[in-house]
Design a protein around this motif. Structure first.
Motif, PDB file in Angstrom:
ATOM      1  N   VAL A   1      20.264  23.502  45.704  1.00 12.71           N
ATOM      2  CA  VAL A   1      19.598  22.932  44.514  1.00 12.71           C
ATOM      3  C   VAL A   1      18.081  22.801  44.680  1.00 12.71           C
ATOM      4  O   VAL A   1      17.381  22.487  43.722  1.00 12.71           O
ATOM      5  CB  VAL A   1      20.179  21.544  44.119  1.00 12.71           C
ATOM      6  CG1 VAL A   1      21.633  21.659  43.733  1.00 12.71           C
ATOM      7  CG2 VAL A   1      19.966  20.519  45.210  1.00 12.71           C
TER       8      VAL A   1
ATOM      9  N   MET B   1      18.440  16.778  32.713  1.00 12.80           N
ATOM     10  CA  MET B   1      19.627  16.058  33.204  1.00 12.80           C
ATOM     11  C   MET B   1      20.894  16.542  32.503  1.00 12.80           C
ATOM     12  O   MET B   1      21.915  16.768  33.139  1.00 12.80           O
ATOM     13  CB  MET B   1      19.459  14.544  33.011  1.00 12.80           C
ATOM     14  CG  MET B   1      18.492  13.904  33.993  1.00 12.80           C
ATOM     15  SD  MET B   1      18.819  14.233  35.753  1.00 12.80           S
ATOM     16  CE  MET B   1      20.207  13.152  36.092  1.00 12.80           C
TER      17      MET B   1
ATOM     18  N   TYR C   1      21.422  20.612  33.293  1.00 11.39           N
ATOM     19  CA  TYR C   1      21.630  21.065  34.671  1.00 11.39           C
ATOM     20  C   TYR C   1      22.370  20.056  35.548  1.00 11.39           C
ATOM     21  O   TYR C   1      23.448  20.325  36.051  1.00 11.39           O
ATOM     22  CB  TYR C   1      20.281  21.408  35.330  1.00 11.39           C
ATOM     23  CG  TYR C   1      19.550  22.522  34.624  1.00 11.39           C
ATOM     24  CD1 TYR C   1      19.951  23.848  34.769  1.00 11.39           C
ATOM     25  CD2 TYR C   1      18.466  22.251  33.792  1.00 11.39           C
ATOM     26  CE1 TYR C   1      19.286  24.877  34.115  1.00 11.39           C
ATOM     27  CE2 TYR C   1      17.792  23.270  33.130  1.00 11.39           C
ATOM     28  CZ  TYR C   1      18.209  24.585  33.295  1.00 11.39           C
ATOM     29  OH  TYR C   1      17.559  25.591  32.641  1.00 11.39           O
ATOM     30  N   PHE C   2      21.777  18.888  35.715  1.00 11.60           N
ATOM     31  CA  PHE C   2      22.300  17.970  36.733  1.00 11.60           C
ATOM     32  C   PHE C   2      23.614  17.283  36.355  1.00 11.60           C
ATOM     33  O   PHE C   2      24.372  16.894  37.226  1.00 11.60           O
ATOM     34  CB  PHE C   2      21.237  16.925  37.092  1.00 11.60           C
ATOM     35  CG  PHE C   2      20.035  17.522  37.777  1.00 11.60           C
ATOM     36  CD1 PHE C   2      20.152  18.122  39.022  1.00 11.60           C
ATOM     37  CD2 PHE C   2      18.785  17.506  37.167  1.00 11.60           C
ATOM     38  CE1 PHE C   2      19.045  18.682  39.658  1.00 11.60           C
ATOM     39  CE2 PHE C   2      17.676  18.067  37.792  1.00 11.60           C
ATOM     40  CZ  PHE C   2      17.812  18.656  39.042  1.00 11.60           C
TER      41      PHE C   2
ATOM     42  N   VAL D   1      23.187  13.960  43.473  1.00  6.49           N
ATOM     43  CA  VAL D   1      22.214  14.287  42.418  1.00  6.49           C
ATOM     44  C   VAL D   1      21.139  13.210  42.339  1.00  6.49           C
ATOM     45  O   VAL D   1      19.939  13.499  42.370  1.00  6.49           O
ATOM     46  CB  VAL D   1      22.913  14.452  41.042  1.00  6.49           C
ATOM     47  CG1 VAL D   1      21.878  14.504  39.912  1.00  6.49           C
ATOM     48  CG2 VAL D   1      23.757  15.714  41.028  1.00  6.49           C
TER      49      VAL D   1
ATOM     50  N   THR E   1      17.178  13.409  42.474  1.00  4.40           N
ATOM     51  CA  THR E   1      16.362  13.212  41.261  1.00  4.40           C
ATOM     52  C   THR E   1      15.514  11.939  41.349  1.00  4.40           C
ATOM     53  O   THR E   1      14.440  11.875  40.753  1.00  4.40           O
ATOM     54  CB  THR E   1      17.236  13.183  39.986  1.00  4.40           C
ATOM     55  OG1 THR E   1      18.254  12.191  40.129  1.00  4.40           O
ATOM     56  CG2 THR E   1      17.856  14.541  39.721  1.00  4.40           C
TER      57      THR E   1
END
Length: 262
Positions: free
Chosen positions: A26, A78, A81-82, A91, A95
């Protein structure tokens, strides 16, 4: 654990390997998100903060355009993607680092805004409040961001305080670096007292890069000292009789900051 110690160790080391692999998988995404966040924040310098207060006493807009763009971008990243990753903690660990960096960049750039009128201060204060909402999706709780969060909260009131009050703020040095606060005080000075990046004829982006390359407070204070000394020379060369009222406060803060480093 019901596993024999040897098996447990094997599993733990395998998990570490998987975690590292996830991280490297990532990383390109995280880097590009971080870069995009920085690119949006730096566009605050394309907006006009020099305005006076509207007659209503309230700002015309709740927040700036770049802040709306930042909020939209982070929310979109967010959800697009996340949110698809099942490892929620993994994650957020990643982030939240972007959120801390975003706050640091936001405060850095906010402190560089010149000129800053009363209306501009109101809008910037609104941006500070909106910044918490902007990075919200990146965090479990915004308050988890620790020092970055405290810095965001502590800096906002300084916008409306007198320079003397700013200089005596208990947040100085501990929560907000001296260099950031002195940098902010340049906005209250006449244009003859150039900010360090103006004196060096750097763009905001170039100066931001310099700050990234020089994380030590000592280096940053030296750059500020150079700008203050250049101002003194400028006043003397035109045979000026006095310095700007904010100048002695900045010098005093610089001395305080330098002695704190001893």
């Amino acid at each position: 654990s019901s596993f024999p110690p040897a098996a447990e160790q094997t599993i733990i080391s395998a998990l570490k390997g998987i975690h590292a692999l996830m991280g490297s998988a990532v990383q390109p995404l995280l880097t590009s998100v971080g870069d995009a966040v920085e690119a949006i924040i730096i566009t605050m310098h394309q907006e006009d903060f020099s305005g006076s207060l509207p007659s209503s006493g309230k700002p015309d807009v709740p927040c700036s355009l770049y802040m709306k763009e930042l909020q939209g971008f982070i929310a979109r990243v967010m959800s697009d993607y996340f949110k698809h990753f099942e490892c929620v903690d993994f994650v957020f660990d990643n982030t939240e680092a972007i959120a801390r960096r975003a706050i640091e960049l936001f405060i850095r750039n906010a402190s560089l805004i010149r000129p800053l009128g009363e209306g501009g201060k109101m809008r910037l204060a609104a941006d500070f409040a909106q910044m918490e909402l902007a990075v919200g999706p990146f965090c479990r709780r915004v308050s988890d961001l620790g020092k970055s969060y405290r810095m965001l909260r502590s800096f906002r009131p300084l916008l409306f305080q007198t320079s003397e009050h700013v200089a005596s703020s208990p947040a100085l040095g501990d929560i907000i670096p001296f260099s950031v606060v002195i940098q902010f005080l340049f906005t209250r000075a006449p244009s003859e007292l150039k900010s360090p990046f103006q004196r060096a004829e750097w763009s905001h982006a170039r100066f931001s890069q310099w700050l990234d390359d020089h994380p030590s407070e000592k280096d940053r204070l030296l750059l500020i000292r150079g700008a203050l000394e250049a101002y003194v020379q400028s006043v003397r060369s035109r045979e000026g009789k006095e310095f700007a009222p904010v100048y002695p406060i900045m010098v005093q803060l610089l001395q305080k900051a330098t002695s704190a480093l001893q």
